[in-house]
Design a protein around this motif. Sequence first.
Motif, PDB file in Angstrom:
ATOM      1  N   LEU A 204       0.884  -1.221  -0.073  1.00  0.00           N
ATOM      2  CA  LEU A 204      -0.018   0.088   0.116  1.00  0.00           C
ATOM      3  C   LEU A 204       0.937   1.277   0.022  1.00  0.00           C
ATOM      4  O   LEU A 204       1.907   1.206   0.522  1.00  0.00           O
ATOM      5  CB  LEU A 204      -1.010   0.062   1.104  1.00  0.00           C
ATOM      6  N   TYR A 205       0.458   2.468  -0.667  1.00  0.00           N
ATOM      7  CA  TYR A 205       1.260   3.465  -0.740  1.00  0.00           C
ATOM      8  C   TYR A 205       0.188   4.557  -0.194  1.00  0.00           C
ATOM      9  O   TYR A 205      -1.028   4.719  -0.423  1.00  0.00           O
ATOM     10  CB  TYR A 205       1.328   3.837  -2.324  1.00  0.00           C
ATOM     11  N   THR A 206       0.978   5.613   0.357  1.00  0.00           N
ATOM     12  CA  THR A 206       0.238   6.517   1.351  1.00  0.00           C
ATOM     13  C   THR A 206       0.203   7.849   0.520  1.00  0.00           C
ATOM     14  O   THR A 206       1.345   8.127  -0.145  1.00  0.00           O
ATOM     15  CB  THR A 206       1.052   6.789   2.698  1.00  0.00           C
ATOM     16  N   VAL A 207      -0.642   8.754   0.638  1.00  0.00           N
ATOM     17  CA  VAL A 207      -0.726  10.192   0.158  1.00  0.00           C
ATOM     18  C   VAL A 207      -1.178  11.228   1.401  1.00  0.00           C
ATOM     19  O   VAL A 207      -1.956  10.707   2.134  1.00  0.00           O
ATOM     20  CB  VAL A 207      -1.907  10.314  -0.755  1.00  0.00           C
ATOM     21  N   PRO A 208      -0.274  11.899   1.672  1.00  0.00           N
ATOM     22  CA  PRO A 208      -0.418  12.836   2.957  1.00  0.00           C
ATOM     23  C   PRO A 208      -1.642  13.783   2.595  1.00  0.00           C
ATOM     24  O   PRO A 208      -2.011  14.390   1.564  1.00  0.00           O
ATOM     25  CB  PRO A 208       0.752  13.955   3.082  1.00  0.00           C
ATOM     26  N   GLY A 209      -2.787  13.706   3.660  1.00  0.00           N
ATOM     27  CA  GLY A 209      -3.817  14.594   3.557  1.00  0.00           C
ATOM     28  C   GLY A 209      -3.999  15.651   4.544  1.00  0.00           C
ATOM     29  O   GLY A 209      -3.196  15.730   5.591  1.00  0.00           O
ATOM     30  N   ALA A 210      -5.034  16.478   4.286  1.00  0.00           N
ATOM     31  CA  ALA A 210      -5.072  17.507   5.416  1.00  0.00           C
ATOM     32  C   ALA A 210      -5.582  17.029   7.026  1.00  0.00           C
ATOM     33  O   ALA A 210      -6.491  16.158   6.702  1.00  0.00           O
ATOM     34  CB  ALA A 210      -5.987  18.536   4.970  1.00  0.00           C
ATOM     35  N   ILE A 211      -5.136  17.646   7.984  1.00  0.00           N
ATOM     36  CA  ILE A 211      -5.556  17.201   9.255  1.00  0.00           C
ATOM     37  C   ILE A 211      -6.967  17.354   9.615  1.00  0.00           C
ATOM     38  O   ILE A 211      -7.443  16.747  10.133  1.00  0.00           O
ATOM     39  CB  ILE A 211      -4.796  18.069  10.220  1.00  0.00           C
ATOM     40  N   GLU A 212      -7.504  18.447   8.932  1.00  0.00           N
ATOM     41  CA  GLU A 212      -8.991  18.705   9.202  1.00  0.00           C
ATOM     42  C   GLU A 212      -9.888  17.691   8.495  1.00  0.00           C
ATOM     43  O   GLU A 212     -11.319  18.066   8.608  1.00  0.00           O
ATOM     44  CB  GLU A 212      -9.153  20.089   8.665  1.00  0.00           C
ATOM     45  N   ASN A 213      -9.540  16.669   7.694  1.00  0.00           N
ATOM     46  CA  ASN A 213     -10.330  15.793   7.108  1.00  0.00           C
ATOM     47  C   ASN A 213     -10.849  14.751   8.030  1.00  0.00           C
ATOM     48  O   ASN A 213     -10.539  13.606   7.729  1.00  0.00           O
ATOM     49  CB  ASN A 213      -9.551  15.051   5.913  1.00  0.00           C
ATOM     50  N   ILE A 214     -11.791  15.360   9.045  1.00  0.00           N
ATOM     51  CA  ILE A 214     -12.076  14.434   9.909  1.00  0.00           C
ATOM     52  C   ILE A 214     -13.391  13.711   9.639  1.00  0.00           C
ATOM     53  O   ILE A 214     -14.006  14.141   8.549  1.00  0.00           O
ATOM     54  CB  ILE A 214     -12.369  15.166  11.341  1.00  0.00           C
ATOM     55  N   LYS A 215     -13.805  12.890  10.340  1.00  0.00           N
ATOM     56  CA  LYS A 215     -15.047  12.126  10.164  1.00  0.00           C
ATOM     57  C   LYS A 215     -15.751  12.411  11.124  1.00  0.00           C
ATOM     58  O   LYS A 215     -15.795  12.488  12.568  1.00  0.00           O
ATOM     59  CB  LYS A 215     -14.796  10.496  10.286  1.00  0.00           C
ATOM     60  N   ILE A 216     -17.234  13.012  10.654  1.00  0.00           N
ATOM     61  CA  ILE A 216     -18.127  13.455  11.683  1.00  0.00           C
ATOM     62  C   ILE A 216     -18.970  12.119  12.332  1.00  0.00           C
ATOM     63  O   ILE A 216     -19.727  11.663  11.670  1.00  0.00           O
ATOM     64  CB  ILE A 216     -19.196  14.415  10.725  1.00  0.00           C
ATOM     65  N   THR A 217     -18.485  12.096  13.561  1.00  0.00           N
ATOM     66  CA  THR A 217     -18.785  11.000  14.295  1.00  0.00           C
ATOM     67  C   THR A 217     -19.642  11.266  15.507  1.00  0.00           C
ATOM     68  O   THR A 217     -20.746  10.658  15.919  1.00  0.00           O
ATOM     69  CB  THR A 217     -17.861   9.814  14.712  1.00  0.00           C
ATOM     70  N   THR A 218     -19.098  12.356  16.313  1.00  0.00           N
ATOM     71  CA  THR A 218     -19.722  12.652  17.460  1.00  0.00           C
ATOM     72  C   THR A 218     -20.273  14.150  17.361  1.00  0.00           C
ATOM     73  O   THR A 218     -19.807  14.800  16.405  1.00  0.00           O
ATOM     74  CB  THR A 218     -18.740  12.591  18.583  1.00  0.00           C
ATOM     75  N   PRO A 219     -21.098  14.653  18.262  1.00  0.00           N
ATOM     76  CA  PRO A 219     -21.448  16.110  18.347  1.00  0.00           C
ATOM     77  C   PRO A 219     -20.223  17.029  18.354  1.00  0.00           C
ATOM     78  O   PRO A 219     -20.172  17.985  17.706  1.00  0.00           O
ATOM     79  CB  PRO A 219     -22.264  16.260  19.629  1.00  0.00           C
ATOM     80  N   SER A 220     -19.225  16.609  19.027  1.00  0.00           N
ATOM     81  CA  SER A 220     -17.921  17.490  18.999  1.00  0.00           C
ATOM     82  C   SER A 220     -17.283  17.578  17.565  1.00  0.00           C
ATOM     83  O   SER A 220     -16.803  18.796  17.215  1.00  0.00           O
ATOM     84  CB  SER A 220     -16.810  17.041  19.826  1.00  0.00           C
TER      85      SER A 220
END
Length: 240
Positions: A204-220
Amino acid sequence: MSNVAVIFAGGTGQRMNSKTKPKQFLELHGKPILVYTIEHFQRHKDIDGIVLVILESWIDYCNELVEKFRLTKVRAVIAGGDTGQASICNGIKKAAELFGEDSIVLIHDGVRPLIDEATISADIECAKKNGNAITVTSAIETVSLTDDDGKICDIFERSKCCMARAPQCFVLKDIIAAHEKAAAEGNKQFIDSASMMRYYGHELYTVPGAIENIKITTPSDYYIFRAIVDAREDSQIFGL
């Protein structure tokens, strides 16, 4: 060769504590989280089509959103399976039916609405070159391994650790073959597509992504998403 996004949003959002809608349909400024996500792929010049994998009972509503927000690259809205892995399997098989097994598929969470154009482009280029691309971010906290009693067994060097996120990109025929092997093994379950592909022998090969690319899972997570969207709007208005 086409580039197709398979966006899966089949969860019920129990950790979001929403009483009326699954989290992917919660709105910010009159637009559902899922639509924010889809629009990034809709606008990207190299994305040829989108397959949405949704809770079956919400397919009609999702079709209404596709029409309302003019998401013209959405080629199919289909029902998910009993698990996230089954939902992805449904989506990639539909993508292969529509675009062919030699196409690149970008598997993405419907509740990751902060993906950006540069990451999508880098993922496509990496997948074309290497056969796959896993979006990652650097580990910014200490990563440790614990046992069943909560005792720390090992601490990893942070500079060598990263967090796998999405999109996770593959050649369709390769990821379909992996799903078929998992099914032949009694529907062996994996935490994500990257772990499945590694288990079946793919480098597998990686690509650096933006830190703000979060998954919306909780209210926070939702409040962080709202703050980022509002900050970006303010920067456009005030020229910051």
